[in-house]
Write an enzyme that holds these catalytic residues in place. Structure first.
Site, PDB file in Angstrom:
ATOM      1  N   GLU A 172       0.847  -1.202   0.000  1.00  0.00           N
ATOM      2  CA  GLU A 172       0.000   0.000   0.000  1.00  0.00           C
ATOM      3  C   GLU A 172       0.880   1.249   0.000  1.00  0.00           C
ATOM      4  O   GLU A 172       2.017   1.218   0.479  1.00  0.00           O
ATOM      5  CB  GLU A 172      -0.911  -0.062   1.241  1.00  0.00           C
ATOM      6  CG  GLU A 172      -1.767   1.153   1.514  1.00  0.00           C
ATOM      7  CD  GLU A 172      -2.810   1.482   0.451  1.00  0.00           C
ATOM      8  OE1 GLU A 172      -2.440   1.496  -0.729  1.00  0.00           O
ATOM      9  OE2 GLU A 172      -3.960   1.763   0.823  1.00  0.00           O
ATOM     10  N   ASP A 180      -3.515   5.623   6.823  1.00  0.00           N
ATOM     11  CA  ASP A 180      -3.989   6.819   7.521  1.00  0.00           C
ATOM     12  C   ASP A 180      -4.828   6.353   8.719  1.00  0.00           C
ATOM     13  O   ASP A 180      -4.284   6.110   9.792  1.00  0.00           O
ATOM     14  CB  ASP A 180      -4.782   7.652   6.507  1.00  0.00           C
ATOM     15  CG  ASP A 180      -5.179   9.019   7.011  1.00  0.00           C
ATOM     16  OD1 ASP A 180      -4.678   9.430   8.062  1.00  0.00           O
ATOM     17  OD2 ASP A 180      -5.990   9.693   6.344  1.00  0.00           O
TER      18      ASP A 180
HETATM   19  P1  IMP Z   1      -7.106   4.645   5.514  1.00  0.00           P
HETATM   20  O1  IMP Z   1      -8.115   3.574   5.262  1.00  0.00           O
HETATM   21  O2  IMP Z   1      -7.674   5.821   6.239  1.00  0.00           O
HETATM   22  O3  IMP Z   1      -5.846   4.152   6.145  1.00  0.00           O
HETATM   23  O4  IMP Z   1      -6.832   5.258   4.105  1.00  0.00           O
HETATM   24  C1  IMP Z   1      -5.774   4.998   3.347  1.00  0.00           C
HETATM   25  C2  IMP Z   1      -6.041   5.514   1.943  1.00  0.00           C
HETATM   26  O5  IMP Z   1      -6.358   6.917   1.957  1.00  0.00           O
HETATM   27  C3  IMP Z   1      -4.778   5.364   1.145  1.00  0.00           C
HETATM   28  O6  IMP Z   1      -4.854   4.204   0.366  1.00  0.00           O
HETATM   29  C4  IMP Z   1      -4.756   6.598   0.299  1.00  0.00           C
HETATM   30  O7  IMP Z   1      -5.383   6.326  -0.937  1.00  0.00           O
HETATM   31  C5  IMP Z   1      -5.589   7.624   1.020  1.00  0.00           C
HETATM   32  N1  IMP Z   1      -4.725   8.614   1.706  1.00  0.00           N
HETATM   33  C6  IMP Z   1      -4.574   8.797   3.037  1.00  0.00           C
HETATM   34  N2  IMP Z   1      -3.704   9.776   3.317  1.00  0.00           N
HETATM   35  C7  IMP Z   1      -3.278  10.243   2.114  1.00  0.00           C
HETATM   36  C8  IMP Z   1      -2.349  11.282   1.739  1.00  0.00           C
HETATM   37  O8  IMP Z   1      -1.722  11.968   2.558  1.00  0.00           O
HETATM   38  N3  IMP Z   1      -2.165  11.448   0.399  1.00  0.00           N
HETATM   39  C9  IMP Z   1      -2.817  10.714  -0.547  1.00  0.00           C
HETATM   40  N4  IMP Z   1      -3.683   9.733  -0.239  1.00  0.00           N
HETATM   41  C10 IMP Z   1      -3.929   9.505   1.087  1.00  0.00           C
HETATM   42 MG    MG Z   2      -4.873   4.174  -1.767  1.00  0.00          MG
END
Ligand code: IMP
Ligand code: MG
Length: 172
Positions: free
Chosen positions: A95, A99
């Site tokens: 990945e 986040d």
């Molecule tokens: P999570 O499910 O919140 O961990 O989201 C992760 C997804 O959000 C990643 O696969 C990214 O596509 C997107 N994402 C989170 N933070 C960023 C960032 O700073 N830049 C670009 N995409 C992000």
């Molecule tokens: Mg992504």
């Protein structure tokens, strides 16, 4: 308009990708490794990383969309699932950035439920500040505290993915 500031150089990325590849090569000796990249963000990291893993393995991709983003009930929908068999495989998910952690938690679970022998995660960037679920990240390229990052596959509204280094974006 947005202003960009470089946070990870091309040189640092390639050094770290080589180190991650070496660690993965060592850990997956004699495994039935299947490397699964998450589209679209992981495409560039994935392409560089797999060239540093020095034995036989298979490659596939998923694409996911999440419902209820940012909530603990966040559900995952595959808009493209992998096409290879998961049963008995040692799966390494690749990945771009983690986040809240929901995407990777749901994806790991989904492969476990489908009979994977093991599921591990390799992430280029571990963004710490907004984590909502406790997940184990086995291979981490870089850790950052916060901010919105673009480049090396990461986008802001589908732009900036092609940049060879990682930038933080400041909305003006
Ligand atoms: P999570 O499910 O919140 O961990 O989201 C992760 C997804 O959000 C990643 O696969 C990214 O596509 C997107 N994402 C989170 N933070 C960023 C960032 O700073 N830049 C670009 N995409 C992000
Ligand atoms: Mg992504």
């Amino acid at each position: 308009m947005a202003e960009k500031k470089i946070v990870i150089s091309q040189k640092d990325i390639s050094r770290r990708v080589r180190e991650l590849g070496a660690a993965i090569t060592k850990d997956y000796e004699n495994s039935r490794l299947l490397v699964v990249g998450i589209l679209n963000g992981a495409f560039m990291f994935m392409a560089d990383l797999v060239r540093e893993i020095k034995h036989e393995f298979e490659i596939d991709f998923v694409r996911v969309a999440s419902y209820g983003m940012g909530t603990t009930a966040g559900l995952l929908r595959f808009t493209k699932d992998i096409e290879l068999e998961t049963r008995g495989r040692d799966i390494l998910i690749v990945e771009d950035i983690v986040d809240t952690g929901h995407t990777l938690m749901h994806l790991s679970r989904s492969f476990e439920e489908r009979g994977a022998n093991s599921v591990r995660i390799c992430v280029l960037i571990d963004k710490k500040e907004r984590r909502e679920v406790d997940i184990v990240l086995h291979y981490v390229g870089f850790q950052v505290q916060s901010g919105f990052l673009v480049g090396y596959g990461l986008d802001c509204r589908e732009k900036f993915r092609q940049l060879p280094e990682v930038y933080s974006l400041k909305e003006l």
